[in-house]
Structures are given as structure tokens and as C-alpha cells.
Enzyme design. Structure first.
Site, short mmCIF file in Angstrom:
data_model
loop_
_atom_site.label_atom_id
_atom_site.label_comp_id
_atom_site.label_asym_id
_atom_site.label_seq_id
_atom_site.Cartn_x
_atom_site.Cartn_y
_atom_site.Cartn_z
N PRO A 217 2.27 3.58 -4.35
CG PRO A 217 3.73 4.00 -2.56
CD PRO A 217 2.32 4.24 -3.01
CG ASP B 184 0.07 1.36 -0.29
OD1 ASP B 184 1.12 2.02 -0.44
OD2 ASP B 184 -1.02 1.89 0.01
CG HIS B 185 7.36 0.50 -0.45
ND1 HIS B 185 7.77 0.41 0.86
CD2 HIS B 185 8.43 0.07 -1.20
CE1 HIS B 185 9.01 -0.04 0.91
NE2 HIS B 185 9.43 -0.25 -0.32
NE ARG B 186 0.19 4.95 -0.09
CZ ARG B 186 -1.03 5.36 -0.40
NH1 ARG B 186 -1.29 6.67 -0.44
NH2 ARG B 186 -2.00 4.50 -0.67
#
Length: 471
Positions: free
Chosen positions: A261, A443-445
Site C-alpha cells: 500500500p 509502505d503504509h504497513r
């Protein structure tokens, strides 16, 4: 028995490779450690040594074709070893000898023990051995992982595809055939829907023919090569087959954009102080003797200073120096910065290890060496695998700003645009400054918005106050 020469796995993502050049020929005497052949992977060229001494025979690995990892490419026969029987015959002879010790009545000829041989039911290729985890898709439609991915990308249901593999397993070929003939897959699906719960088969409902230039409802258009080529007049184009590098780039980019994401943060950085410091440091560089005469010991570029600033920013914001895994967050202790380098046919990302601990001159010289060997495909796997972040700079082409795709296992990548003179406002007055736009893909994770912003602000602070990179 002769020594088998296999195609080794020299890259973490390597599934196939190509032999670009043989240094020994059929029937030639070789010694253990002699240079035997060169492998061209998707990222580099690697030289492979002979695993034994003897005479090279049965060279089956041809130059310029894809060969699976672990496949035999030749055999080396020891001096004096008989040659002439096909290897399959040798294997059969070995198998026969292993059973010669069993008497006709089932009693072993060995003096101590007898072993009764009972027939073993063959295990289907799709069924895992006892004690092994079930294969992907067990209990559902049988399909290979590649077939599942192709069907998912095409928006097709596996239940509508007939498998031709072992025990009806759906293969890549089955999916490609269904994609090129979507109407057939739809008819098959309709037929399966026509079976009543009591087992009575119902007549299939008629399916309206679909024109060849209109994609099936719910399917993305232009999935197959034929779908694209039919849009252009025959003879108006040339087909250039994909090499391993281009295939890997395509696969990894699709993987990155579909599984990571992404979100993006952009800042403008003023470069005037950095450009002035760079000029001073280059002017003060000592000279050294080379084959071409005396030359500066280093010549710093803006990109060298960007690498250093990004590494120091990660050390200042350690929570952003991370990689995502399903089981845990990987917090890195060092800042290893990958730098995108364009090479013929694609790109590669050599790594500056522990860039936060290195001086600007060391980073500059190391980067020049890595980039030179990357373009000649002479990098070792450990020189381009891993890393904790990456930098991609298109400023030399005049690109103002862009967003880069994250390269796993990284959680961030910094896209660097061109430095250009712009009007800025300082204390209510308009001034001219050299400004560079940078965009952080995240990377939003692993890195949330506020944390990514903190990292980018730390980078901007170092770029605009570059003396901080010297202490």
C-alpha cells in the site's frame, strides 16, 4: 560416475538463467576451479568454475536459452573413466544393481537380515507426501500458483477453466487458452451451472456470441499478446522477446504495486548551501596519480550527498528504517541505501552499505565503482540484494518530480527531481533559490504518515544544512 555440472542458483529470485558463454568445449580437459561458463541472470553475469577435474562431456546447456536452476548442463568424466553409455542407461544400471540382492523367494542374499518388498501405491504429483503441509489450493480447484496468478490478473474464475495437467490440475497453458478464447470459458461455466442438485443435467442456456474486438464483461481488455497485436497492421511492428531482466522487472513491479500500500510525501529542498559546500569540497580534493595522469581523489555529485543525507535521516528516525514481514517488523540497525542505476535493458539497484557511517568521498568513489560494474553486469549478488531504502534520481534528465515504486524488502524509496531556480518568499520578500523537489514513496504497513513525514523533514534539514553531514 561422472560429476554432474548444474546451473547454480546465484540470485535469491533466480528461477532460470542463461549461459551467455562457454569457456570450455566438448571433450576438453578441465581442472577443478577452472573457469567453465558464464551465467547471465536477470541482474548480472556470473562466472562459474568447474566442480571437478576431468574431461567435459555431454554439454547439454546451450548458450542463450533459458535453463531452470539445478538442471544439468554438462558432465565431467574423470581421467580413465569409461564414456559412451547414455546417462539414462547408467542410472538404470544403478537401479538394477540395488535390487540384485533380493532372492526370488523374497529372501535377501545378505547373511543377516531379509527385507520384504511390498508394492507402494504411487503418490499423485498433486498430492503432498505424508507429514508435509497441504499444497496450495487443496480442497479447492487444483491449479498451479502461476495459473492462479494469471487467472486472478485476468479476472477469470478457475472453476470456468478445464485443467489439462495431472489429475485435472489447471496450468499456465490452460489459463492462457481460456484468456484467448473467453467465450469457451463462459460456456464451460454455464454448463456447470446447469447441473441440478439431484444430479440431473440441465440443457445449457444459449450464450450470445461476443465480437472478437470486445472484451468479456468483467475482464480487463488486451490481456493476451494476440489481443494487442490485432490492433496493429501486420508488418508495422517488430517483436523483441523479453530477456530475463525485463521479465523480472515486470514481475517485481506488479508484485510491489499490488501487494504494497503505497502513499507519497513531497517536499521542496533548497540546494544553494549544499551546492556551495560541494564546490568547496571538490576544490579541496587532493590529487593522486593514475594511468591518465594526476586526478582528484574524489569528485562529489549532488546524488552522493543525497545518499548520505537519506542514510543519516534514517538513523535520526530509526522507526522508519524498517521492513515489513507478516510475522514481525524488521528494525534495521544500519542504513544501507540502494541507488537505482540505469543499464541497457533495465535497471539495477546496487547498495551502499552503512552509508550513514561513510564519508562523502568514500560514498562517491564506491558509487562510481558500483555503477560502472552494474552497467557491465559484473556485480555480485550481495552488492545489489537487500538494503533498507533506495534513492532514484532523474534530475539529470530535467524531471521536476515523480513518484518511484518501492522495491521490497524496502519500506521507502526517495524520488529526486532536478534542482532549478525558483522564486521563494523569505521574510515577505521574493528571492531566487535553487530548489529540488523530492517525493518519498512509503509502505503504509511499515511506516505511517506522520513517521514518513518526520523522515522526510529530517532529510530536508540535512540537505539545507549540509555541514551536518560532515560531523
Amino acid at each position: 560416475m561422472p560429476t554432474e555440472v548444474i546451473l547454480p542458483k546465484v540470485d535469491m529470485d533466480m528461477a532460470t538463467g542463461q549461459i551467455s558463454r562457454w569457456f570450455a568445449t566438448e571433450g576438453q580437459q578441465v581442472k577443478k576451479g577452472d573457469l567453465l561458463f558464464e551465467i547471465e541472470t536477470d541482474k548480472a553475469a556470473m562466472e562459474i568454475d568447474a566442480p571437478a577435474s576431468g574431461i567435459l562431456r555431454d554439454v547439454t546447456g546451450k548458450e542463450g536459452i533459458d535453463i531452470p536452476v539445478g538442471a544439468p548442463v554438462a558432465w565431467i568424466y574423470a581421467d580413465g573413466e569409461a564414456y559412451g553409455a547414455p546417462l539414462s542407461a547408467l542410472e538404470g544400471e544403478t537401479s538394477t544393481k540395488s535390487t540384485e540382492g533380493v532372492a526370488a523367494g523374497g529372501t535377501s542374499l545378505a547373511p543377516s537380515t531379509a527385507i520384504a518388498l511390498s508394492p507402494v501405491e504411487p503418490t499423485p504429483p498433486d498430492r503432498p507426501a505424508a507429514g508435509h503441509p497441504p499444497l496450495e489450493g487443496e480442497g479447492r480447484t487444483r491449479a498451479t500458483p502461476l495459473a492462479r496468478r494469471l487467472a486472478r490478473e485476468a479476472g477469470m474464475s478457475l472453476s470456468a477453466i478445464s485443467g489439462t495437467g495431472p489429475y485435472g490440475r489447471i496450468t499456465k497453458t490452460d489459463v492462457e487458452a481460456a484468456i484467448s478464447s473467453p467465450l469457451e470459458g463462459e460456456v464451460s461455466a454455464k454448463r456447470t451451472e446447469g447441473v441440478a442438485s439431484e444430479g440431473t443435467s440441465l440443457a445449457p442456456s444459449p450464450v450470445e456470441p461476443i465480437p472478437p474486438d470486445r472484451p468479456l464483461a468483467g475482464q480487463p481488455p488486451l490481456k493476451g499478446e494476440g489481443d494487442v497485436l490485432r490492433l496493429f497492421e501486420e508488418g508495422s511492428y517488430d517483436l523483441v522477446p523479453h530477456d530475463n531482466m525485463r521479465k523480472t522487472i515486470a514481475r517485481r513491479l506488479v508484485e510491489a504495486k499490488t501487494t504494497i500500500p503505497h502513499f507519497y510525501l513531497t517536499l521542496d529542498c533548497e540546494l544553494d548551501a549544499l551546492l556551495a559546500l560541494r564546490s568547496q569540497l571538490n576544490a579541496a580534493a587532493p590529487t593522486r596519480k593514475t594511468d591518465k595522469g594526476e586526478a582528484p581523489a574524489y569528485k562529489l555529485s549532488v546524488n552522493d550527498m543525497v545518499i548520505k543525507a537519506m542514510a543519516m535521516a534514517l538513523k535520526a528516525v530509526p522507526d522508519a528504517n524498517a521492513s515489513w514481514t507478516e510475522g514481525a517488523m524488521v528494525k534495521h540497525k544500519h542504513a544501507d541505501v540502494g541507488v537505482a542505476v540505469s543499464i541497457p535493458g533495465g535497471l539495477i539497484t546496487p547498495i551502499i552499505r552503512r552509508a550513514d557511517e561513510k564519508t562523502l568521498s568514500v560514498i562517491s568513489n564506491e558509487m562510481k565503482d558500483l555503477a560502472s560494474r552494474a552497467r557491465s553486469r559484473k556485480l555480485k549478488p550481495e552488492e545489489y540484494q537487500g538494503g533498507t531504502t533506495a534513492v532514484s534520481n532523474l534530475g539529470m534528465f530535467g524531471i521536476k518530480d515523480f513518484a518511484a515504486v518501492i522495491n521490497p524488502p524496502h519500506a521507502t524509496i526517495l524520488a529526486v527531481g532536478a534542482g532549478e531556480e525558483r522564486a521563494v518568499v523569505r521574510n515577505g520578500e521574493i528571492k531566487i533559490a535553487t530548489v529540488m523537489s523530492v517525493t518519498l514513496s512509503t509502505d503504509h504497513r511499515a511506516v505511517d504518515g506522520a513517521l514518513g513525514a518526520e523522515l522526510l523533514v529530517a532529510f530536508k534539514r540535512l540537505i539545507e544544512n549540509p555541514m551536518g553531514m560532515l560531523v
